[in-house]
Design a protein around this motif. Structure first.
Motif, mmCIF file in Angstrom:
data_model
loop_
_atom_site.group_PDB
_atom_site.id
_atom_site.type_symbol
_atom_site.label_atom_id
_atom_site.label_comp_id
_atom_site.label_asym_id
_atom_site.label_seq_id
_atom_site.Cartn_x
_atom_site.Cartn_y
_atom_site.Cartn_z
ATOM 1 N N VAL A 102 -10.782 -0.218 -7.624
ATOM 2 C CA VAL A 102 -10.098 -1.289 -6.906
ATOM 3 C C VAL A 102 -9.498 -0.680 -5.642
ATOM 4 O O VAL A 102 -8.940 0.408 -5.682
ATOM 5 C CB VAL A 102 -8.977 -1.895 -7.786
ATOM 6 N N GLY A 103 -9.619 -1.355 -4.533
ATOM 7 C CA GLY A 103 -9.023 -0.883 -3.278
ATOM 8 C C GLY A 103 -7.620 -1.437 -3.101
ATOM 9 O O GLY A 103 -7.092 -2.159 -3.945
ATOM 10 N N GLY A 104 -7.019 -1.086 -1.988
ATOM 11 C CA GLY A 104 -5.721 -1.638 -1.633
ATOM 12 C C GLY A 104 -4.525 -0.962 -2.258
ATOM 13 O O GLY A 104 -3.430 -1.520 -2.261
ATOM 14 N N TRP A 105 -4.701 0.253 -2.782
ATOM 15 C CA TRP A 105 -3.563 1.006 -3.318
ATOM 16 C C TRP A 105 -2.824 1.674 -2.164
ATOM 17 O O TRP A 105 -3.420 2.047 -1.165
ATOM 18 C CB TRP A 105 -4.028 2.084 -4.296
ATOM 19 N N ILE A 106 -1.533 1.867 -2.320
ATOM 20 C CA ILE A 106 -0.726 2.600 -1.348
ATOM 21 C C ILE A 106 -0.722 4.062 -1.786
ATOM 22 O O ILE A 106 -0.492 4.361 -2.955
ATOM 23 C CB ILE A 106 0.728 2.086 -1.312
ATOM 24 N N LEU A 107 -0.950 4.944 -0.843
ATOM 25 C CA LEU A 107 -0.981 6.372 -1.148
ATOM 26 C C LEU A 107 -0.019 7.108 -0.243
ATOM 27 O O LEU A 107 -0.131 6.975 0.972
ATOM 28 C CB LEU A 107 -2.410 6.908 -0.951
ATOM 29 N N PRO A 108 0.942 7.842 -0.766
ATOM 30 C CA PRO A 108 1.382 7.972 -2.150
ATOM 31 C C PRO A 108 2.340 6.838 -2.532
ATOM 32 O O PRO A 108 3.324 6.578 -1.844
ATOM 33 C CB PRO A 108 2.080 9.327 -2.180
ATOM 34 N N TYR A 109 2.053 6.198 -3.634
ATOM 35 C CA TYR A 109 2.767 4.989 -4.047
ATOM 36 C C TYR A 109 4.221 5.265 -4.435
ATOM 37 O O TYR A 109 5.135 4.575 -3.983
ATOM 38 C CB TYR A 109 2.024 4.319 -5.203
ATOM 39 N N LYS A 110 4.449 6.250 -5.283
ATOM 40 C CA LYS A 110 5.812 6.516 -5.762
ATOM 41 C C LYS A 110 6.756 6.801 -4.597
ATOM 42 O O LYS A 110 7.870 6.275 -4.534
ATOM 43 C CB LYS A 110 5.803 7.701 -6.740
ATOM 44 N N GLU A 111 6.305 7.620 -3.651
ATOM 45 C CA GLU A 111 7.120 7.953 -2.495
ATOM 46 C C GLU A 111 7.382 6.714 -1.629
ATOM 47 O O GLU A 111 8.450 6.547 -1.065
ATOM 48 C CB GLU A 111 6.462 9.059 -1.669
ATOM 49 N N PHE A 112 6.381 5.844 -1.541
ATOM 50 C CA PHE A 112 6.542 4.600 -0.779
ATOM 51 C C PHE A 112 7.639 3.744 -1.410
ATOM 52 O O PHE A 112 8.498 3.204 -0.712
ATOM 53 C CB PHE A 112 5.211 3.832 -0.732
ATOM 54 N N LEU A 113 7.609 3.618 -2.727
ATOM 55 C CA LEU A 113 8.625 2.831 -3.419
ATOM 56 C C LEU A 113 10.028 3.378 -3.187
ATOM 57 O O LEU A 113 10.971 2.621 -3.004
ATOM 58 C CB LEU A 113 8.362 2.828 -4.929
#
Length: 161
Positions: A102-113
């Motif tokens: 699946v596309g559309g993930w934020i990288l890096p997600y945890k740091e973004f949050l």
């Protein structure tokens, strides 16, 4: 998981059933550190060792070729592995994802949050990694320039600059 991510319980169960956990990634990390040529190449591109470690970069060997593997984690689930053709092999794409990813993930997600600073969304994993090595609060959307946030991460953009 459903409450934290503002998704239904059915979607949460689907995620948990579909994706891997972080423990399976350790083999990729070990492969990278065993490949001194790849580590040297990463550092010569401007990636700091801190970023290589914090982003949990790894390496994959496929068809006798070596690729830089960039994990995409969503709440400690490995949801995709982006494989970068770091050695620019002919007839191999620059970047690939796992089959049916699946596309559309934020990288890096945890740091973004967790970030309260202005966030810069860059085109591509390599640009994001280099920018982060320079201290820029950079992120990317997995799946290319036209990627949009998927249903699991869209709410993470609320209140972000």
């Amino acid at each position: 998981m459903a409450q934290v991510n503002h998704i239904s319980e059915i979607e949460a169960i689907k995620l948990l059933d579909t994706y891997s956990c972080i423990d399976e990634w350790n083999m990729y990390i070990a492969n990278l550190w065993a490949d001194t040529e790849m580590v040297t190449k990463l550092k010569s591109m401007g990636l700091s060792e801190d970023i290589i470690v914090s982003m949990k970069l790894g390496a994959k060997k496929e068809f006798g070729k070596r690729f830089l593997s960039i994990p995409v984690f969503y709440n400690n689930m490995l949801v995709d592995i982006r494989n970068y053709n770091i050695f620019k092999y002919d007839k191999y794409p620059k970047m690939t994802s796992q089959e049916n990813a699946v596309g559309g993930w934020i990288l890096p997600y945890k740091e973004f949050l967790e970030s309260s600073e202005p966030c810069y969304i860059l085109e591509g994993e390599k640009d994001m990694l280099l920018a982060r090595s320079m201290g820029i609060n950079a992120y990317t959307m997995v799946s290319g320039a036209s990627a949009t946030p998927n249903e699991y991460v869209i709410n993470a953009f609320e209140g972000k600059d």
